[in-house]
Enzyme design. Structure first.
Site, PDB file in Angstrom:
ATOM      1  N   HIS A  94       0.786  -1.354   0.079  1.00 15.05           N
ATOM      2  CA  HIS A  94       0.058  -0.139   0.194  1.00 15.05           C
ATOM      3  C   HIS A  94       0.816   1.371   0.189  1.00 15.05           C
ATOM      4  O   HIS A  94       1.981   1.242   0.679  1.00 15.05           O
ATOM      5  CB  HIS A  94      -1.052   0.024   1.116  1.00 15.05           C
ATOM      6  CG  HIS A  94      -0.570  -0.018   2.567  1.00 15.05           C
ATOM      7  ND1 HIS A  94      -0.245   1.360   3.582  1.00 15.05           N
ATOM      8  CD2 HIS A  94      -0.108  -1.000   3.352  1.00 15.05           C
ATOM      9  CE1 HIS A  94       0.288   0.758   4.622  1.00 15.05           C
ATOM     10  NE2 HIS A  94       0.258  -0.399   4.327  1.00 15.05           N
ATOM     11  N   ASP A  96      -0.579   4.354   0.691  1.00 12.21           N
ATOM     12  CA  ASP A  96      -1.156   5.233   1.534  1.00 12.21           C
ATOM     13  C   ASP A  96      -0.462   5.296   3.020  1.00 12.21           C
ATOM     14  O   ASP A  96       0.169   4.290   3.072  1.00 12.21           O
ATOM     15  CB  ASP A  96      -2.744   4.998   1.637  1.00 12.21           C
ATOM     16  CG  ASP A  96      -3.066   3.733   2.072  1.00 12.21           C
ATOM     17  OD1 ASP A  96      -2.689   2.884   2.086  1.00 12.21           O
ATOM     18  OD2 ASP A  96      -4.047   3.783   3.089  1.00 12.21           O
ATOM     19  N   ASP A 127       6.006   1.817   6.713  1.00  7.57           N
ATOM     20  CA  ASP A 127       4.563   1.220   6.603  1.00  7.57           C
ATOM     21  C   ASP A 127       3.891   2.247   5.688  1.00  7.57           C
ATOM     22  O   ASP A 127       3.285   3.138   5.815  1.00  7.57           O
ATOM     23  CB  ASP A 127       3.815   1.303   7.663  1.00  7.57           C
ATOM     24  CG  ASP A 127       2.586   0.648   7.709  1.00  7.57           C
ATOM     25  OD1 ASP A 127       2.259   0.273   6.865  1.00  7.57           O
ATOM     26  OD2 ASP A 127       1.789   0.855   9.031  1.00  7.57           O
ATOM     27  N   GLU A 160      -5.079   0.928   2.389  1.00  9.96           N
ATOM     28  CA  GLU A 160      -5.047   0.045   3.592  1.00  9.96           C
ATOM     29  C   GLU A 160      -5.214   0.898   4.702  1.00  9.96           C
ATOM     30  O   GLU A 160      -5.812  -0.191   5.579  1.00  9.96           O
ATOM     31  CB  GLU A 160      -3.837  -0.760   3.469  1.00  9.96           C
ATOM     32  CG  GLU A 160      -3.565  -1.962   4.096  1.00  9.96           C
ATOM     33  CD  GLU A 160      -3.208  -1.867   5.767  1.00  9.96           C
ATOM     34  OE1 GLU A 160      -3.277  -2.808   6.396  1.00  9.96           O
ATOM     35  OE2 GLU A 160      -2.726  -0.684   6.037  1.00  9.96           O
ATOM     36  N   GLU A 161      -4.607   1.666   5.098  1.00 12.70           N
ATOM     37  CA  GLU A 161      -4.745   2.504   6.393  1.00 12.70           C
ATOM     38  C   GLU A 161      -6.259   3.105   6.693  1.00 12.70           C
ATOM     39  O   GLU A 161      -6.304   3.404   7.920  1.00 12.70           O
ATOM     40  CB  GLU A 161      -3.662   3.600   6.443  1.00 12.70           C
ATOM     41  CG  GLU A 161      -2.254   3.141   6.278  1.00 12.70           C
ATOM     42  CD  GLU A 161      -1.857   2.243   7.348  1.00 12.70           C
ATOM     43  OE1 GLU A 161      -2.430   1.642   8.185  1.00 12.70           O
ATOM     44  OE2 GLU A 161      -0.380   2.015   7.417  1.00 12.70           O
ATOM     45  N   ASP A 187       4.719  -5.825   4.239  1.00 14.92           N
ATOM     46  CA  ASP A 187       4.125  -4.796   5.000  1.00 14.92           C
ATOM     47  C   ASP A 187       4.131  -5.282   6.417  1.00 14.92           C
ATOM     48  O   ASP A 187       2.976  -5.007   7.244  1.00 14.92           O
ATOM     49  CB  ASP A 187       2.776  -4.601   4.493  1.00 14.92           C
ATOM     50  CG  ASP A 187       2.039  -3.517   4.840  1.00 14.92           C
ATOM     51  OD1 ASP A 187       2.552  -2.613   5.542  1.00 14.92           O
ATOM     52  OD2 ASP A 187       0.740  -3.495   5.061  1.00 14.92           O
ATOM     53  N   HIS A 220     -26.795  20.977  33.164  1.00 15.17           N
ATOM     54  CA  HIS A 220     -26.368  21.707  34.522  1.00 15.17           C
ATOM     55  C   HIS A 220     -26.111  20.202  35.367  1.00 15.17           C
ATOM     56  O   HIS A 220     -26.968  19.774  35.825  1.00 15.17           O
ATOM     57  CB  HIS A 220     -27.037  22.673  35.303  1.00 15.17           C
ATOM     58  CG  HIS A 220     -26.390  23.478  36.216  1.00 15.17           C
ATOM     59  ND1 HIS A 220     -25.932  23.011  37.315  1.00 15.17           N
ATOM     60  CD2 HIS A 220     -25.921  24.869  36.002  1.00 15.17           C
ATOM     61  CE1 HIS A 220     -25.114  23.868  38.080  1.00 15.17           C
ATOM     62  NE2 HIS A 220     -25.217  24.989  37.290  1.00 15.17           N
ATOM     63  N   THR A 321     -19.087  22.315  34.765  1.00 17.07           N
ATOM     64  CA  THR A 321     -19.895  21.478  35.585  1.00 17.07           C
ATOM     65  C   THR A 321     -21.264  20.980  34.832  1.00 17.07           C
ATOM     66  O   THR A 321     -22.101  21.829  34.557  1.00 17.07           O
ATOM     67  CB  THR A 321     -20.185  22.317  36.923  1.00 17.07           C
ATOM     68  OG1 THR A 321     -21.069  23.486  36.604  1.00 17.07           O
ATOM     69  CG2 THR A 321     -19.329  22.279  37.763  1.00 17.07           C
ATOM     70  N   ARG A 334      -9.264  -7.653  17.709  1.00 19.55           N
ATOM     71  CA  ARG A 334      -8.338  -8.724  16.691  1.00 19.55           C
ATOM     72  C   ARG A 334      -8.746 -10.242  16.805  1.00 19.55           C
ATOM     73  O   ARG A 334      -8.859 -10.652  17.952  1.00 19.55           O
ATOM     74  CB  ARG A 334      -7.033  -8.357  17.392  1.00 19.55           C
ATOM     75  CG  ARG A 334      -6.344  -6.959  17.334  1.00 19.55           C
ATOM     76  CD  ARG A 334      -5.745  -6.623  15.807  1.00 19.55           C
ATOM     77  NE  ARG A 334      -5.379  -5.221  15.936  1.00 19.55           N
ATOM     78  CZ  ARG A 334      -5.076  -4.470  14.791  1.00 19.55           C
ATOM     79  NH1 ARG A 334      -4.974  -5.130  13.727  1.00 19.55           N
ATOM     80  NH2 ARG A 334      -4.720  -3.283  15.037  1.00 19.55           N
ATOM     81  N   HIS A 433       2.921   3.973  12.604  1.00 22.26           N
ATOM     82  CA  HIS A 433       1.901   4.626  13.212  1.00 22.26           C
ATOM     83  C   HIS A 433       1.932   5.882  14.001  1.00 22.26           C
ATOM     84  O   HIS A 433       1.055   6.588  14.415  1.00 22.26           O
ATOM     85  CB  HIS A 433       0.659   3.890  13.693  1.00 22.26           C
ATOM     86  CG  HIS A 433       0.006   2.774  12.516  1.00 22.26           C
ATOM     87  ND1 HIS A 433      -1.278   2.211  12.546  1.00 22.26           N
ATOM     88  CD2 HIS A 433       0.598   2.430  11.207  1.00 22.26           C
ATOM     89  CE1 HIS A 433      -1.432   1.570  11.665  1.00 22.26           C
ATOM     90  NE2 HIS A 433      -0.339   1.655  10.869  1.00 22.26           N
TER      91      HIS A 433
END
Ligand code: BES
Ligand code: MN
Ligand code: MN
Length: 464
Positions: A94, A96, A127, A160-161, A187, A220, A321, A334, A433
């Site tokens: 990739h 990007d 990357d 990809e990103e 990658d 409030h 507040t 994942r 990243h």
């Protein structure tokens, strides 16, 4: 620029002779801020695609085209003159990159590349622009010295990103053009300068966002005590997603997880995350996570649920507040083989609804899925990669399950029925990243040589 075509040179000699120019070319590509997630950078994303297409044409790839996908374009080029008896390699990468601004902690502008102590620093350095160019420069060296031993097809994408949303449709529609015997991807990571490694799996991904609402507008905080504060409710919900021992609390979450054989576990023992890497990331903090597994097992072979963002209420300067009308969280899981993203999304959603108190409203929004992938290490293509590393390093490569995800890879495996070889050259401290991302120039050089060796080993070891 003139190109010397010297058939008496080997591709390795050609690559060594042109290494400095290869670095300059990578610097040119890194100057283009091809941030795919931000629509404001669409022209720069296109510029990076055009840069790659021009380089592909210059090095002698054919049928080079910048192809529309519905989102950011794909760059394609091929060289199909190795003969019918030679295998065809589909190389994916990739162009990007993730967003980056100086204020994130960069020591210099992220799109003004700087070389320091053998490392090239810039967003996208490892990357994935540096690794993509290692693949293309390997092709250049082969084509400039008599041709490639295998047929080559390059597919370099620009989303990809930002989840590769449009790529699965493109891959399916372009099935014929992309027909190959193996997919090769640079990658992923490599263990260290001295110790090569390759990933034999990648994790899948399920992403979602939850929004919790209560009062019709911000109130409030003098009203506090009579209603359930949405920010507090989100905290209560999020706190129920893990058991105290680190396991994910979603019922059925681990049901489809394949357990490892004794042999695989023993192999991982030798490849566990080195203490110096822990120290680099975490200092002297103790570890956390599912008990009974090595770190490398928890990264590569166990599923997780992570909070990627948590928001609600006032967080600016000073104080306000207020009881916020809404609060929320971004959550990702994942996944590992054989978990199914749809099933996991359904399970997580059902559990979230179950643990949300009746005093607030919950909204769940799916944000994209990817399936886990796995290539058996005894596959002839993986064995060819192993020999290719062996020719360029003093040590044999370790086989490591990858912790990250590359959304489209499962499509290659499932829709095109292709084995996937993950030859990564990004060092653990490459900073992908994050700020001050870098690509080690020695990994660039060895990457080119190892890819050339892979093409040779594949021709020798895998029938078309
Ligand atoms: N190159 C990484 C994936 C990767 C990193 C795999 C390290 C194995 C080891 C890729 O560019 C990436 O960042 N993928 C994202 C996908 C997401 C944006 C859909 C990820 O893993 O979070
Ligand atoms: Mn990447
Ligand atoms: Mn990435």
């Amino acid at each position: 620029m003139t190109m010397t075509t010297t058939t008496t040179m080997t591709p390795y000699e050609y690559a060594a002779a042109h290494q400095e120019r290869f670095v300059q070319e990578l610097i040119d590509l890194l100057r283009i801020p091809s941030i795919s997630t931000d629509p404001a950078f669409a022209p720069q994303v296109r510029q990076a695609a055009d840069w790659l297409a021009a380089d592909m044409r210059r090095i002698g790839l054919e049928n080079v085209a910048v192809l529309p996908t519905g989102g950011h374009p794909v760059v394609y080029g091929d060289w199909l003159h190795a003969g019918d008896d030679a295998p065809t390699v589909l190389i994916y990468g990739h162009y990007d990159v993730q967003p980056a601004v100086l204020a994130d902690g960069w020591l210099h502008d992220p799109f003004t590349p700087v070389i320091r102590e053998q490392r090239l620093y810039a967003r996208g350095a490892c990357d994935d622009k540096g690794q993509v160019l290692a693949q293309l420069k390997a092709a250049e060296a082969l084509l400039a010295t008599g041709g490639s031993p295998v047929n080559l097809k390059y597919l370099i994408e620009g989303e990809e990103e930002s989840s590769s949303e449009n790529l699965p449709g493109f891959v399916l529609a372009q099935r014929e053009r992309l027909r190959a015997d193996v997919v090769l991807i640079s990658d992923t990571r490599i263990e260290s300068l001295e110790q090569p490694s390759l990933n034999y799996s990648l994790r899948g991904l399920v992403t979602l966002e939850i929004t919790v609402t209560g009062p019709t507008r911000d109130l409030h905080s003098g009203f506090g005590g009579i209603l359930h504060n949405p920010a507090q409710a989100v905290a209560e919900i999020v706190a129920k997603l893990h058991h105290p021992d680190g396991r994910v609390a979603v019922p059925g979450f681990y049901d489809a997880v394949r357990s490892l054989g004794a042999e695989e576990r023993a192999a991982l023992q030798a490849a566990d995350l080195p203490p110096r890497e822990w120290q680099h990331m975490m200092g002297d903090l103790p570890e956390w996570g599912e008990a009974g597994y090595l770190k490398i097992e928890r990264i590569g072979t166990r599923p997780t649920l992570e909070i990627n963002g948590l928001y609600g209420g006032y967080s600016g300067d000073g104080f306000k507040t207020v009881i916020p009308a809404r609060a929320g969280a971004k959550i990702s899981c994942r996944l590992v083989a054989d978990q199914d993203p749809e099933t996991i999304f359904a399970g997580v959603s059902a559990y979230l609804r179950q643990i949300t108190p009746p005093t607030v409203r919950l909204d769940i929004r799916p944000l994209g899925h990817g399936r886990p992938v796995h290539t058996p290490t005894d596959h002839p293509a993986v064995q060819a990669a192993k020999r290719a590393y062996g020719r360029n390093w003093d040590k044999a490569p370790l086989f490591i399950p990858g912790g990250g995800s590359i959304p489209v890879v499962a499509e290659f495996q499932e829709k095109l029925n292709l084995p996937v070889v993950l030859m990564g050259f990004s060092l653990p401290d490459g900073g992908a990243h994050g700020p001050n991302e870098s690509f080690h120039l020695e990994m660039y050089r060895k990457g080119v040589a190892t890819v050339i060796a892979f093409m040779e080993e594949l021709r020798a070891g895998m029938p078309a």
